[in-house]
Motif scaffolding. Structure first.
Motif, mmCIF file in Angstrom:
data_model
loop_
_atom_site.group_PDB
_atom_site.id
_atom_site.type_symbol
_atom_site.label_atom_id
_atom_site.label_comp_id
_atom_site.label_asym_id
_atom_site.label_seq_id
_atom_site.Cartn_x
_atom_site.Cartn_y
_atom_site.Cartn_z
ATOM 1 N N MET A 45 13.618 2.812 -14.154
ATOM 2 C CA MET A 45 13.761 2.073 -12.896
ATOM 3 C C MET A 45 13.254 0.647 -13.084
ATOM 4 S SD MET A 45 11.935 2.786 -9.227
ATOM 5 C CE MET A 45 10.434 1.970 -9.798
ATOM 6 N N SER A 46 14.124 -0.307 -12.861
ATOM 7 C CA SER A 46 13.713 -1.699 -12.986
ATOM 8 C C SER A 46 12.893 -2.085 -11.766
ATOM 9 C CB SER A 46 14.964 -2.583 -13.086
ATOM 10 O OG SER A 46 15.770 -2.403 -11.952
ATOM 11 N N ALA A 47 12.197 -3.226 -11.885
ATOM 12 C CA ALA A 47 11.412 -3.695 -10.751
ATOM 13 C C ALA A 47 12.363 -3.981 -9.597
ATOM 14 C CB ALA A 47 10.643 -4.943 -11.136
ATOM 15 N N THR A 48 12.164 -3.308 -8.500
ATOM 16 C CA THR A 48 13.068 -3.445 -7.374
ATOM 17 C C THR A 48 12.294 -3.237 -6.090
ATOM 18 O OG1 THR A 48 15.193 -2.716 -6.465
ATOM 19 C CG2 THR A 48 13.728 -1.001 -7.334
ATOM 20 N N ALA A 49 12.947 -3.524 -4.977
ATOM 21 C CA ALA A 49 12.287 -3.412 -3.683
ATOM 22 C C ALA A 49 11.966 -1.960 -3.356
ATOM 23 C CB ALA A 49 13.172 -4.023 -2.613
ATOM 24 N N ILE A 50 10.791 -1.731 -2.829
ATOM 25 C CA ILE A 50 10.291 -0.394 -2.543
ATOM 26 C C ILE A 50 10.185 -0.199 -1.033
ATOM 27 C CG2 ILE A 50 8.322 1.189 -2.823
ATOM 28 C CD1 ILE A 50 7.632 -0.702 -5.304
ATOM 29 N N THR A 51 10.587 0.964 -0.582
ATOM 30 C CA THR A 51 10.370 1.364 0.806
ATOM 31 C C THR A 51 9.209 2.340 0.847
ATOM 32 O OG1 THR A 51 12.706 1.098 1.403
ATOM 33 C CG2 THR A 51 11.365 2.532 2.805
ATOM 34 N N VAL A 52 8.212 2.055 1.669
ATOM 35 C CA VAL A 52 7.069 2.950 1.817
ATOM 36 C C VAL A 52 7.229 3.749 3.110
ATOM 37 C CG1 VAL A 52 4.575 3.137 2.100
ATOM 38 C CG2 VAL A 52 5.527 1.420 0.553
ATOM 39 N N ILE A 53 7.058 5.050 3.000
ATOM 40 C CA ILE A 53 7.110 5.947 4.157
ATOM 41 C C ILE A 53 5.707 6.478 4.411
ATOM 42 C CG2 ILE A 53 8.028 8.127 5.052
ATOM 43 C CD1 ILE A 53 10.525 7.603 3.292
ATOM 44 N N VAL A 54 5.220 6.267 5.623
ATOM 45 C CA VAL A 54 3.894 6.739 6.008
ATOM 46 C C VAL A 54 4.057 7.882 7.009
ATOM 47 C CG1 VAL A 54 1.685 6.141 7.060
ATOM 48 C CG2 VAL A 54 2.902 4.455 5.661
ATOM 49 N N LEU A 55 3.604 9.065 6.635
ATOM 50 C CA LEU A 55 3.690 10.236 7.504
ATOM 51 C C LEU A 55 2.468 10.255 8.418
ATOM 52 C CD1 LEU A 55 4.840 12.829 4.812
ATOM 53 C CD2 LEU A 55 6.275 11.516 6.402
ATOM 54 N N ALA A 56 2.710 10.091 9.718
ATOM 55 C CA ALA A 56 1.608 9.949 10.663
ATOM 56 C C ALA A 56 1.613 11.000 11.767
ATOM 57 C CB ALA A 56 1.637 8.554 11.288
ATOM 58 N N THR A 107 -0.544 -5.107 0.561
ATOM 59 C CA THR A 107 -0.890 -5.866 -0.648
ATOM 60 C C THR A 107 -0.085 -5.416 -1.865
ATOM 61 O OG1 THR A 107 -2.648 -4.373 -1.449
ATOM 62 C CG2 THR A 107 -3.260 -6.018 0.213
ATOM 63 N N VAL A 108 0.723 -4.369 -1.727
ATOM 64 C CA VAL A 108 1.456 -3.819 -2.869
ATOM 65 C C VAL A 108 2.684 -4.679 -3.171
ATOM 66 C CG1 VAL A 108 2.720 -1.824 -3.747
ATOM 67 C CG2 VAL A 108 0.664 -1.481 -2.359
ATOM 68 N N PRO A 109 2.842 -5.134 -4.407
ATOM 69 C CA PRO A 109 4.005 -5.962 -4.751
ATOM 70 C C PRO A 109 5.320 -5.205 -4.575
ATOM 71 C CG PRO A 109 2.323 -6.077 -6.468
ATOM 72 C CD PRO A 109 1.920 -4.966 -5.552
ATOM 73 N N ASN A 110 6.368 -5.935 -4.217
ATOM 74 C CA ASN A 110 7.741 -5.431 -4.158
ATOM 75 C C ASN A 110 8.013 -4.447 -3.024
ATOM 76 O OD1 ASN A 110 8.447 -6.917 -6.523
ATOM 77 N ND2 ASN A 110 7.552 -5.286 -7.774
ATOM 78 N N VAL A 164 -0.917 3.161 -5.933
ATOM 79 C CA VAL A 164 0.491 3.015 -5.583
ATOM 80 C C VAL A 164 1.265 2.436 -6.763
ATOM 81 C CG1 VAL A 164 2.138 1.928 -4.016
ATOM 82 C CG2 VAL A 164 -0.068 2.727 -3.141
ATOM 83 N N ALA A 165 0.678 1.467 -7.444
ATOM 84 C CA ALA A 165 1.336 0.850 -8.598
ATOM 85 C C ALA A 165 1.584 1.869 -9.709
ATOM 86 C CB ALA A 165 0.492 -0.311 -9.114
ATOM 87 N N GLN A 166 0.629 2.774 -9.918
ATOM 88 C CA GLN A 166 0.811 3.807 -10.939
ATOM 89 C C GLN A 166 1.973 4.736 -10.598
ATOM 90 O OE1 GLN A 166 -2.761 5.786 -12.647
ATOM 91 N NE2 GLN A 166 -3.934 4.355 -11.405
ATOM 92 N N VAL A 167 2.100 5.080 -9.324
ATOM 93 C CA VAL A 167 3.216 5.930 -8.900
ATOM 94 C C VAL A 167 4.544 5.206 -9.082
ATOM 95 C CG1 VAL A 167 4.308 6.981 -6.863
ATOM 96 C CG2 VAL A 167 1.882 7.371 -7.331
ATOM 97 N N VAL A 168 4.582 3.938 -8.692
ATOM 98 C CA VAL A 168 5.808 3.151 -8.860
ATOM 99 C C VAL A 168 6.186 3.069 -10.330
ATOM 100 C CG1 VAL A 168 6.802 0.840 -8.616
ATOM 101 C CG2 VAL A 168 5.460 1.834 -6.745
ATOM 102 N N ASP A 169 5.214 2.827 -11.195
ATOM 103 C CA ASP A 169 5.485 2.739 -12.622
ATOM 104 C C ASP A 169 6.011 4.062 -13.166
ATOM 105 O OD1 ASP A 169 5.286 1.137 -15.118
ATOM 106 O OD2 ASP A 169 3.864 2.713 -15.687
ATOM 107 N N ALA A 170 5.465 5.192 -12.689
ATOM 108 C CA ALA A 170 5.891 6.512 -13.174
ATOM 109 C C ALA A 170 7.329 6.822 -12.787
ATOM 110 C CB ALA A 170 4.952 7.588 -12.638
#
Length: 265
Positions: free
Chosen positions: A1-12, A51-54, A123-129
């Motif tokens: 996966m190349s560096a690309t825009a990420i969508t974050v889902i927060v379960l609340a 603060t998370v990039p992308n 979060v960065a570690q998960v994105v990298d994985a």
């Protein structure tokens, strides 16, 4: 996966039909609004996520009855560059994730509104994985959780190479990975549901897991084969990541640990 825009889902969302005692104690309508160290639980999570990039969007899955109240809270973090959207939750957590995903094709990072010890690095570690996996689950070893706080967790998944705890932080690299999300749909409750475990791992492998005869990463390979999607476990050295605000005990633990967490920059 190349560096690309990420969508974050927060379960609340709260569990259907359950009145959360932490919300009751704090005289708020919803657990994610309960304060800890002077801020609502969800504020601590948002302060990390922005603060998370992308990250291109944050989508909060929660019951519609609290949307108006949460809109006021989340307005402090939204911007034209980073929209925050409230999405109606579903009783089924997987369906909540699918609804929150909207039209986005991914990748997605999924976490919870009570994950107040979350860090940008995790979060960065998960994105990298996700470069090498369809689905990622963040975990911490029992020894590291206990090193963070001896009362942080009381239940661990038993593998032959040691106990692990779920960190309520997941990655789904694309919509292909949504079927793998069924494995995570009840977080730490998954291992206590024999039917779901058998469907995911197969009966023989469940016997091996229950007997503590299977190592973590071979178990992920078995799970990947069963799901037809590559599932990878990311091990965090930071054991505090496995501690969220579930009850009075973990509230007290998080309240103690929060001042020493990495600065949000």
């Amino acid at each position: 996966m190349s560096a690309t825009a990420i969508t974050v889902i927060v379960l609340a969302a709260q569990r259907t039909g359950v009145i959360n005692p932490l919300a009751t104690r704090a005289s708020v309508s919803h657990k994610c609004l309960a304060p800890i160290r002077g801020k609502a639980l969800i504020r601590h999570v948002m302060e990390t996520l922005v603060t998370v990039p992308n990250v291109e969007a944050i989508r909060v899955s929660v019951e519609p009855k609290v949307h108006a109240e949460l809109e006021v809270v989340l307005a402090d973090y939204a911007s034209p560059e980073l929209p925050i959207t409230l999405v109606a939750s579903d009783e089924n957590i997987v369906e909540s994730v699918v609804k929150a995903a909207g039209e986005s094709e991914g990748p997605f990072v999924v976490t919870t509104a009570d994950n107040v010890l979350l860090t940008r690095d995790a979060v960065a570690q998960v994105v990298d994985a996700m470069r090498e996996a369809d689905a990622v689950i963040g975990i911490a070893r029992e020894k590291n959780v206990k090193a963070a706080h001896p009362e942080g967790q009381r239940n661990y998944y038993g593998f032959s190479d040691g106990g692990i705890a779920n960190c309520n932080l997941y990655g789904l690299s694309s919509r292909k990975a949504f079927k793998a999300a069924e494995v995570f749909r009840e977080g730490g409750q998954f291992m206590s549901n024999p039917g779901r475990m058998i469907r995911a791992f197969g009966l023989l492998n469940i016997v091996l897991l229950r007997a503590g005869l299977m190592k973590l990463h071979p178990a992920m390979e078995v799970l990947s084969d069963r799901l037809g999607a590559t599932v990878k476990a990311v091990e965090f050295e930071d054991g505090a990541l496995a501690i969220d605000v579930d009850n009075e005990r973990t509230y007290a633990v998080c309240e103690e640990l929060l001042p020493g967490r990495p600065a949000k920059v």
